[in-house]
Design an enzyme around this catalytic site. Structure first.
Site, PDB file in Angstrom:
ATOM      1  N   LYS A  73      19.997  46.646  -0.855  1.00  0.00           N
ATOM      2  CA  LYS A  73      19.714  45.481  -1.530  1.00  0.00           C
ATOM      3  C   LYS A  73      19.656  45.671  -3.099  1.00  0.00           C
ATOM      4  O   LYS A  73      19.828  44.587  -3.899  1.00  0.00           O
ATOM      5  CB  LYS A  73      18.044  45.051  -1.384  1.00  0.00           C
ATOM      6  CG  LYS A  73      17.892  44.736   0.157  1.00  0.00           C
ATOM      7  CD  LYS A  73      16.737  44.001   0.356  1.00  0.00           C
ATOM      8  CE  LYS A  73      16.503  43.516   1.768  1.00  0.00           C
ATOM      9  NZ  LYS A  73      16.364  44.706   2.868  1.00  0.00           N
TER      10      LYS A  73
HETATM   11  C1  LIG Z   1      16.700  44.814   4.218  1.00  0.00           C
HETATM   12  C2  LIG Z   1      17.135  45.844   5.064  1.00  0.00           C
HETATM   13  C3  LIG Z   1      17.777  45.739   6.187  1.00  0.00           C
HETATM   14  C4  LIG Z   1      18.504  44.587   7.091  1.00  0.00           C
HETATM   15  O1  LIG Z   1      19.304  43.972   6.341  1.00  0.00           O
HETATM   16  P1  LIG Z   1      19.596  42.428   6.683  1.00  0.00           P
HETATM   17  O2  LIG Z   1      20.623  41.888   5.225  1.00  0.00           O
HETATM   18  O3  LIG Z   1      18.332  41.732   6.347  1.00  0.00           O
HETATM   19  O4  LIG Z   1      20.062  42.272   7.766  1.00  0.00           O
HETATM   20  C5  LIG Z   1      18.046  47.058   6.714  1.00  0.00           C
HETATM   21  N1  LIG Z   1      17.522  48.152   6.233  1.00  0.00           N
HETATM   22  C6  LIG Z   1      17.033  48.338   4.987  1.00  0.00           C
HETATM   23  C7  LIG Z   1      16.625  49.577   4.563  1.00  0.00           C
HETATM   24  C8  LIG Z   1      16.466  46.981   4.491  1.00  0.00           C
HETATM   25  O5  LIG Z   1      15.858  47.028   3.392  1.00  0.00           O
END
Ligand SMILES: *Cc1c(COP(=O)(O)O)cnc(C)c1O
Length: 440
Positions: free
Chosen positions: A111
């Protein structure tokens, strides 16, 4: 490039907006999500890249093709250079399976890519207009820290993070409350839902909207989604493989933003075979791919908790891409569901075989890729997105492998700092008073 709402049926649904407008409004006025109105063809650019192309260069080129009408070349380059002081890393697991590690940013999860880009581009737009804004974020723990870190130190932006008191981990709380500067933490005496409700109420509150410019930084914001396409292009270019060897991506998924960004990269000309959507037992999308029926439901708690989503919001973007046809989506996306027990076993096995520690989210992806490879007899390469650093999930990694992973240095730093947060009751009056007092 112009953007429209996923919900084109309603009166305001057909009005298109610029990237800038989409970034600052987050959600379309009719409640839909913004999607590209037309898909650019980037195949020529992709051919021009080589394995020597740096992630920043590639990013500036791709983003330039997408939003070049709104920002000069120099501005796009500046935004990408500011946003990406880290890059993806490829690690091979076996002959045909590799990891695309996306956790080398400041909060050690993928993210960071979207949050960093959003912060840099908002700052660029605001500086051009000599404007300022206050970004409000409700968090249950993890996303908030990526956003807070990304916006920390931006001149034109103040950030207010609302988190539920006593319901985030100690490490998460330290990450949210120790930045200082333009980042304020509000410790809300309530649940995550209270935090979210307060943020929503603040956006429609007349007094606040008259006196302050408020913005959001949700994961559904296009300013976070589009830059996630960049590491797919990069992975596609950087993975060593034989000429014409086929390639699929495997994506550990929850809210399906990451996967949607990959599908956009594919629509824009990245020549890959398709995607494996790896979920934990919150498997509404794999189920849709199997049955053609989308049945959102309350989420179940698992050890890959960032993927505990029972109603993935980006599904509506995917529906637009595939024209509402499950049959067409199925050709491009393969769903695989993984249980907690399988996740732990995979973490154990991968550590035994290769000495590599996986976080539980990435482990879901790795096993899904291996299952798909076995069942479909797909013989090409699979690149699985590694979404978080194992050191963020010490207890689970320990349980699965017997090994205690090292906490990444940037997280260790946060632990040593002093917590600063304002305790608030979960009501709008208090939030309003705080915001007006601080920022008016
Ligand atoms: C947010 C997140 C996901 C999922 O990603 P999406 O875009 O919501 O499908 C997977 N793994 C981790 C570690 C995350 O923080």
């Amino acid at each position: 490039m112009k953007f429209i709402s996923t919900r084109v049926g309603s009166a305001t649904g057909k009005t298109s907006v610029s990237f800038r407008e989409a970034v600052f409004s987050g959600l379309a006025p009719n409640g839909g999500l913004y999607v590209p109105m037309e898909q650019p063809d980037l195949s020529e650019r992709i051919v021009a890249f080589s394995r020597q192309t740096s992630f920043q260069e590639l990013s500036a080129s791709v983003m330039g093709a997408l939003i070049g009408e709104e920002l000069s070349r120099e501005a796009v380059l500046r935004v990408c250079e500011q946003a990406f002081s880290f890059e993806p890393v490829i690690k091979r697991l076996d002959d045909t399976l590799s990891l695309l590690e996306l956790f080398h940013g400041p909060t050690c999860a993928f993210k960071d890519f979207g949050a960093s880009f959003l912060a840099s581009i908002m700052e660029e737009f605001l500086r051009q207009e000599s404007r300022r804004t206050v970004v409000l974020v409700a968090t249950s723990g993890d996303t908030g820290s990526a956003v807070a870190r990304a916006f920390h130190g931006k001149q034109s932006i103040k950030v207010v993070i609302l988190y539920p008191s006593g319901r985030v981990s100690a490490l998460q709380e330290q990450q949210l409350t120790t930045l200082g500067g333009n980042v304020s933490a509000l410790e809300i005496q309530g649940s995550f839902d209270d935090c979210q409700r307060l943020v929503k109420q603040a956006f429609v509150d007349a007094r606040l909207s008259q006196s302050l410019s408020l913005s959001s930084a949700n994961s559904i914001n296009l300013g976070r989604l589009l830059p996630q396409a960049l590491y797919y292009f990069y992975g596609y270019l950087q993975l060593e493989r034989k000429d014409n060897e086929r390639l699929m991506f495997c994506v550990p998924s929850g809210n399906f933003g990451n996967l949607t960004a990959g599908v956009y990269a594919w629509l824009w000309g990245m020549p890959v075979e398709g995607f494996i959507a790896a979920t934990n037992v919150n498997d509404v999308v794999p189920e849709y791919l199997k049955t053609g029926e989308f049945r959102p439901r309350p989420s179940l708690k698992t050890i890959s908790n960032a993927m505990d989503v029972g109603h993935p919001s980006n599904f509506e973007r995917l529906v637009v891409v595939f024209g509402g046809s499950a049959k067409r989506m199925r050709k491009c996306i393969k769903g695989v569901r993984i249980t907690d027990q399988e996740t732990l076993q995979t973490m154990h096995r991968v550590y035994q075989d290769s000495g590599i520690l996986l976080d539980p989210h990435t482990a879901v992806g790795v096993l899904a890729a291996r299952k798909y490879r076995r069942d479909s007899r797909f013989g090409g390469q699979i690149l699985c997105l590694a979404t978080a650093h194992p050191g963020k999930f010490v207890d689970i990694v320990q349980k699965a492998t017997g090994v205690t992973p090292e906490l990444p240095a940037t997280l260790k730093e946060a632990l040593a700092k002093e917590k600063r947060a304002t305790l608030l009751k979960p009501n709008l009056k208090q939030l309003e008073a705080f915001l007006l007092d601080r920022f008016l």
